[in-house]
Design a protein around this motif. Structure first.
Motif, PDB file in Angstrom:
ATOM      1  N   TYR A  32       0.791  -1.222   0.000  1.00 59.44           N
ATOM      2  CA  TYR A  32       0.000   0.000   0.000  1.00 59.44           C
ATOM      3  C   TYR A  32       0.830   1.281   0.000  1.00 59.44           C
ATOM      4  CZ  TYR A  32      -3.824  -3.076   1.303  1.00 59.44           C
ATOM      5  OH  TYR A  32      -4.757  -4.065   1.325  1.00 59.44           O
ATOM      6  N   ASP A  33       1.931   1.261   0.750  1.00 62.64           N
ATOM      7  CA  ASP A  33       2.563   2.536   1.080  1.00 62.64           C
ATOM      8  C   ASP A  33       3.961   2.708   0.489  1.00 62.64           C
ATOM      9  OD1 ASP A  33       0.328   2.748   2.819  1.00 62.64           O
ATOM     10  OD2 ASP A  33       1.430   1.600   4.314  1.00 62.64           O
ATOM     11  N   ALA A  34       4.285   1.939  -0.574  1.00 63.72           N
ATOM     12  CA  ALA A  34       5.657   1.979  -1.063  1.00 63.72           C
ATOM     13  C   ALA A  34       6.087   3.406  -1.434  1.00 63.72           C
ATOM     14  CB  ALA A  34       5.820   1.056  -2.266  1.00 63.72           C
ATOM     15  N   HIS A  35       5.190   4.118  -2.105  1.00 61.97           N
ATOM     16  CA  HIS A  35       5.536   5.471  -2.523  1.00 61.97           C
ATOM     17  C   HIS A  35       5.668   6.407  -1.313  1.00 61.97           C
ATOM     18  CE1 HIS A  35       5.893   8.947  -5.069  1.00 61.97           C
ATOM     19  NE2 HIS A  35       4.870   9.525  -4.467  1.00 61.97           N
ATOM     20  N   ASP A  36       4.664   6.351  -0.427  1.00 61.94           N
ATOM     21  CA  ASP A  36       4.712   7.163   0.794  1.00 61.94           C
ATOM     22  C   ASP A  36       5.947   6.831   1.625  1.00 61.94           C
ATOM     23  OD1 ASP A  36       2.352   8.173  -0.005  1.00 61.94           O
ATOM     24  OD2 ASP A  36       1.112   7.072   1.438  1.00 61.94           O
ATOM     25  N   ALA A  37       6.266   5.531   1.640  1.00 61.06           N
ATOM     26  CA  ALA A  37       7.414   5.091   2.432  1.00 61.06           C
ATOM     27  C   ALA A  37       8.685   5.749   1.920  1.00 61.06           C
ATOM     28  CB  ALA A  37       7.541   3.563   2.373  1.00 61.06           C
ATOM     29  N   TRP A  38       8.826   5.795   0.596  1.00 60.28           N
ATOM     30  CA  TRP A  38      10.032   6.384   0.016  1.00 60.28           C
ATOM     31  C   TRP A  38      10.118   7.875   0.352  1.00 60.28           C
ATOM     32  CZ3 TRP A  38      14.563   5.022  -1.158  1.00 60.28           C
ATOM     33  CH2 TRP A  38      15.383   5.869  -1.912  1.00 60.28           C
ATOM     34  N   GLN A 211      16.974  13.963  17.415  1.00 62.82           N
ATOM     35  CA  GLN A 211      16.099  12.806  17.282  1.00 62.82           C
ATOM     36  C   GLN A 211      16.848  11.676  16.571  1.00 62.82           C
ATOM     37  OE1 GLN A 211      12.502  12.912  14.654  1.00 62.82           O
ATOM     38  NE2 GLN A 211      11.462  12.866  16.616  1.00 62.82           N
ATOM     39  N   THR A 212      16.831  10.476  17.193  1.00 62.95           N
ATOM     40  CA  THR A 212      17.450   9.318  16.544  1.00 62.95           C
ATOM     41  C   THR A 212      16.379   8.546  15.773  1.00 62.95           C
ATOM     42  OG1 THR A 212      17.099   7.943  18.479  1.00 62.95           O
ATOM     43  CG2 THR A 212      19.203   9.119  18.347  1.00 62.95           C
ATOM     44  N   ALA A 213      16.798   7.522  15.044  1.00 64.03           N
ATOM     45  CA  ALA A 213      15.873   6.771  14.191  1.00 64.03           C
ATOM     46  C   ALA A 213      14.742   6.134  14.998  1.00 64.03           C
ATOM     47  CB  ALA A 213      16.632   5.712  13.404  1.00 64.03           C
ATOM     48  N   THR A 214      15.084   5.529  16.165  1.00 59.57           N
ATOM     49  CA  THR A 214      14.030   4.861  16.943  1.00 59.57           C
ATOM     50  C   THR A 214      13.049   5.883  17.515  1.00 59.57           C
ATOM     51  OG1 THR A 214      15.566   4.857  18.794  1.00 59.57           O
ATOM     52  CG2 THR A 214      15.314   2.802  17.587  1.00 59.57           C
ATOM     53  N   LEU A 215      13.557   7.053  17.907  1.00 59.28           N
ATOM     54  CA  LEU A 215      12.664   8.099  18.414  1.00 59.28           C
ATOM     55  C   LEU A 215      11.779   8.614  17.282  1.00 59.28           C
ATOM     56  CD1 LEU A 215      15.125  10.139  20.668  1.00 59.28           C
ATOM     57  CD2 LEU A 215      13.382   8.529  21.405  1.00 59.28           C
ATOM     58  N   ALA A 216      12.330   8.656  16.063  1.00 65.83           N
ATOM     59  CA  ALA A 216      11.556   9.106  14.912  1.00 65.83           C
ATOM     60  C   ALA A 216      10.386   8.169  14.628  1.00 65.83           C
ATOM     61  CB  ALA A 216      12.460   9.229  13.684  1.00 65.83           C
ATOM     62  N   VAL A 217      10.588   6.861  14.846  1.00 67.38           N
ATOM     63  CA  VAL A 217       9.504   5.891  14.647  1.00 67.38           C
ATOM     64  C   VAL A 217       8.332   6.225  15.557  1.00 67.38           C
ATOM     65  CG1 VAL A 217       8.790   3.479  14.964  1.00 67.38           C
ATOM     66  CG2 VAL A 217      10.997   3.997  13.915  1.00 67.38           C
ATOM     67  N   ASP A 225       1.512   9.761  11.375  1.00 66.05           N
ATOM     68  CA  ASP A 225       2.221   9.571  10.117  1.00 66.05           C
ATOM     69  C   ASP A 225       2.620   8.095  10.034  1.00 66.05           C
ATOM     70  OD1 ASP A 225       3.878   9.551   7.928  1.00 66.05           O
ATOM     71  OD2 ASP A 225       5.532  10.585   8.918  1.00 66.05           O
ATOM     72  N   HIS A 226       1.612   7.224   9.776  1.00 62.56           N
ATOM     73  CA  HIS A 226       1.862   5.790   9.843  1.00 62.56           C
ATOM     74  C   HIS A 226       2.822   5.327   8.757  1.00 62.56           C
ATOM     75  CE1 HIS A 226      -1.834   4.762  12.513  1.00 62.56           C
ATOM     76  NE2 HIS A 226      -1.101   5.739  12.979  1.00 62.56           N
TER      77      HIS A 226
ATOM     78  N   LEU B 110       1.855  -4.177  17.302  1.00 63.88           N
ATOM     79  CA  LEU B 110       0.646  -3.341  17.289  1.00 63.88           C
ATOM     80  C   LEU B 110      -0.115  -3.527  15.981  1.00 63.88           C
ATOM     81  CD1 LEU B 110      -1.105  -1.161  18.545  1.00 63.88           C
ATOM     82  CD2 LEU B 110       0.487   0.552  17.707  1.00 63.88           C
ATOM     83  N   THR B 111       0.622  -3.690  14.880  1.00 67.53           N
ATOM     84  CA  THR B 111      -0.024  -3.880  13.591  1.00 67.53           C
ATOM     85  C   THR B 111      -0.753  -5.219  13.543  1.00 67.53           C
ATOM     86  OG1 THR B 111       1.837  -2.686  12.661  1.00 67.53           O
ATOM     87  CG2 THR B 111       0.358  -3.758  11.098  1.00 67.53           C
ATOM     88  N   PHE B 112      -0.114  -6.254  14.121  1.00 67.31           N
ATOM     89  CA  PHE B 112      -0.672  -7.604  14.041  1.00 67.31           C
ATOM     90  C   PHE B 112      -1.745  -7.843  15.093  1.00 67.31           C
ATOM     91  CE2 PHE B 112      -0.602 -12.284  14.020  1.00 67.31           C
ATOM     92  CZ  PHE B 112      -0.622 -12.508  12.655  1.00 67.31           C
ATOM     93  N   TYR B 113      -1.555  -7.304  16.294  1.00 62.51           N
ATOM     94  CA  TYR B 113      -2.501  -7.544  17.385  1.00 62.51           C
ATOM     95  C   TYR B 113      -3.249  -6.279  17.785  1.00 62.51           C
ATOM     96  CZ  TYR B 113      -0.148 -12.025  17.824  1.00 62.51           C
ATOM     97  OH  TYR B 113       0.363 -13.271  17.572  1.00 62.51           O
ATOM     98  N   GLY B 114      -3.266  -5.282  16.878  1.00 61.24           N
ATOM     99  CA  GLY B 114      -3.950  -4.030  17.165  1.00 61.24           C
ATOM    100  C   GLY B 114      -5.320  -3.954  16.513  1.00 61.24           C
TER     101      GLY B 114
END
Lengths: 256, 263
Positions: A32-38, A211-217, A225-226, B110-114
């Protein structure tokens, strides 16, 4: 029958907890989100977050590799009072909450802390200090058993033949523990890349700055912003898979 | 005879590095937690929300550790004694939680069990979600402590017992279990310690509802965020004490396990 039942239980458990959730996210992102992901991945702030993570890894991992080898040598070859204490202390980060590590750094370098004059908090040095602390034990824990197993006869022989301590270390000790060091370095890298709790406390989590990568997630997900959250997660998961491949390749060499 | 000189050389470096990186911050933490005196410390850690967070953390961490002790032992058994196509891949996958960032683990769970779960299990923002997250991050511990013991275990012992008429269950209970028990216990203890301190995998999936799904690490983090570092310090010291206790416990298990070898 019992054999198949056990195999079924084990495989079902691994699938339910690890593989199915990971597979769903990979599938979802590409379906679904390949474009958004990029777009999300090439965002300026995202790139900066990855840069922060990589810098923290680049500083923490070599320091911890040197420390790990040194502490392993001290634990296995050294004789001094308090060795048991040192051994237990090195293992502490494995059993300690990363948030506790973060709070400890926060209180040391914070406004009323003993070292408040260094202005370390909410900047890169704080992220590096947190990463070093949480990944402290990994190299040492791999090297200690290997060092015990190889013994010190060869080192003694090298010494008898006139080698200096440095020569002995580079030519005899290090080659015999190199796979343990590599395995420990891989684990240290994975731990620093994925660090969240300690960094969340001390970095200030300023987008585009600390902000690091994990904090950005987490930030992306909480700001709905899923696509961004999944894209950064997938990039991190990809690195994790590379780490896993290296771990698997190195593991059988342990003890040789 | 002069011993290899590197230990004395490295000893200085180790001491300085460890003091600056780890000992000094922990000393500052303990120092800060005592600033309000014993009564202030007690008031902070006995506040209802703190107690609820700590109880939830200890309970779910214990349940997750025990779950993984059972299923981890089964997995280790299957990986050592069973044989099937793709076994080496499964063996590698067990390490995934060590390699994958915990926040990513939380997000994929969360995606799988959300809310949009494809299997219809909607556990997000419940205590079950906390349990699932802790199962994920502590999965490798017991597998990786039991697996090497099972590899070393002599199958002839079990065959001898079988030929003398022992049933399958008796063989497991009387021969296999006593041998792998120290491995199970030390894996379980490390898994428990890891679970007690976990935050990354929990923060997205649990919803962090006070009194419901807020774990101790999240509570401490929120204290810092709301400008109460001394409150955070008090509960952080409690977690620090738990970590020390667990490490002592693991040391005890190891000594117990090697008691025959030491004579």
């Amino acid at each position: 029958m019992g054999k198949f039942a056990l195999r079924g239980v084990a495989l079902f458990y691994l699938a339910a907890i690890l593989l199915a959730p990971l597979g769903l996210v990979v599938w979802h992102t590409f379906r679904y989100d390949a474009h958004d992901a990029w777009i999300a991945l090439t965002d300026h702030n995202t790139l900066h977050a990855f840069q922060m993570t990589l810098i923290a890894v680049g500083i923490s991992v070599p320091l911890n590799a040197v420390f790990g080898i040194a502490v392993a040598l001290a634990i296995v070859r050294g004789r001094f009072p308090g060795k048991g204490l040192l051994n237990a202390f090195v293992d502490l980060p494995l059993a300690l909450s990363p948030v506790v590590v973060g709070v400890a750094l926060f209180l040391l370098y914070g406004r009323t802390g003993w070292l408040s004059g260094f202005h370390v908090l909410f900047s890169l040095p704080a992220i590096v200090l947190a990463s070093i602390f949480v990944s402290l034990p990994f190299v040492a824990r791999e090297v200690v058993p290997t060092l015990r197993e190889v013994g010190d006869e060869q080192e003694q022989a090298a010494h008898t033949l006139g080698a200096s301590p440095w020569q002995t270390f580079w030519r005899v000790t290090l080659p015999s523990i190199r796979w343990a060091v590599v395995y420990g370095v891989v684990l240290t890298t994975a731990r620093c890349l994925g660090e969240y709790g300690a960094v969340a406390v001390v970095s200030g989590n300023i987008e585009g700055k600390t902000q690091t990568a994990t904090l950005a997630v987490q930030d992306a997900y909480e700001n709905l912003d899923h696509a961004g959250a999944y894209a950064i997660s997938l990039a991190l998961a990809l690195i994790a898979v590379v780490v896993l491949v290296v771990m698997t390749a190195v593991r059988p060499r342990e003890g040789h | 005879m002069r011993r290899f000189a590197a230990p004395s050389l490295s000893f200085g470096f180790v001491t300085v590095f460890l003091s600056v990186v780890a000992a000094l911050p922990l000393a500052a933490l303990v120092w800060s937690s005592t600033k309000g005196g014993a009564s202030g410390f007690w008031a902070t850690v006995s506040a209802p929300e703190a107690v609820a967070a700590l109880e939830l953390t200890l309970a779910v961490a214990a349940i997750a550790a025990v779950t993984n002790a059972v299923l981890g032992t089964v997995t280790a058994w299957v990986l050592v004694r069973d044989d099937f196509p793709g076994k080496s891949l499964v063996n590698a996958v067990v390490d995934l939680p060590f390699a994958l960032p915990t926040v990513v683990a939380g997000l994929i769970l969360l995606t799988f069990y959300g809310p949009r779960s494809p299997v219809g299990v909607h556990a997000a923002f419940t205590r079950t979600a906390v349990w699932l997250a802790l199962l994920f991050v502590t999965l490798p511990f017991v597998v990786r402590t039991v697996q090497p013991v099972l590899i070393e275990l002599d199958v002839e012992m079990e065959e001898a017992a079988r030929s003398l008429g022992a049933g399958r269950l008796a063989v497991f209970r009387r021969i296999v279990l006593p041998n792998i028990l120290p491995g199970i216990l030390s894996g379980l203890t490390m898994a428990f310690a890891r679970a007690v301190g976990e935050i990354g995998s929990i923060v997205l999936i649990s919803g962090n509802l006070p009194f419901r799904t807020e774990v101790a690490s999240v509570f401490i983090f929120n204290q810092i965020q709301s400008g109460n570092p001394h409150g955070a310090a008090a509960l952080a010291v409690v977690l620090l004490a738990i970590s020390f206790a667990v490490l002592l416990g693991v040391g005890g298990v190891r000594r117990f396990a090697t008691r025959h070898e030491r004579g």
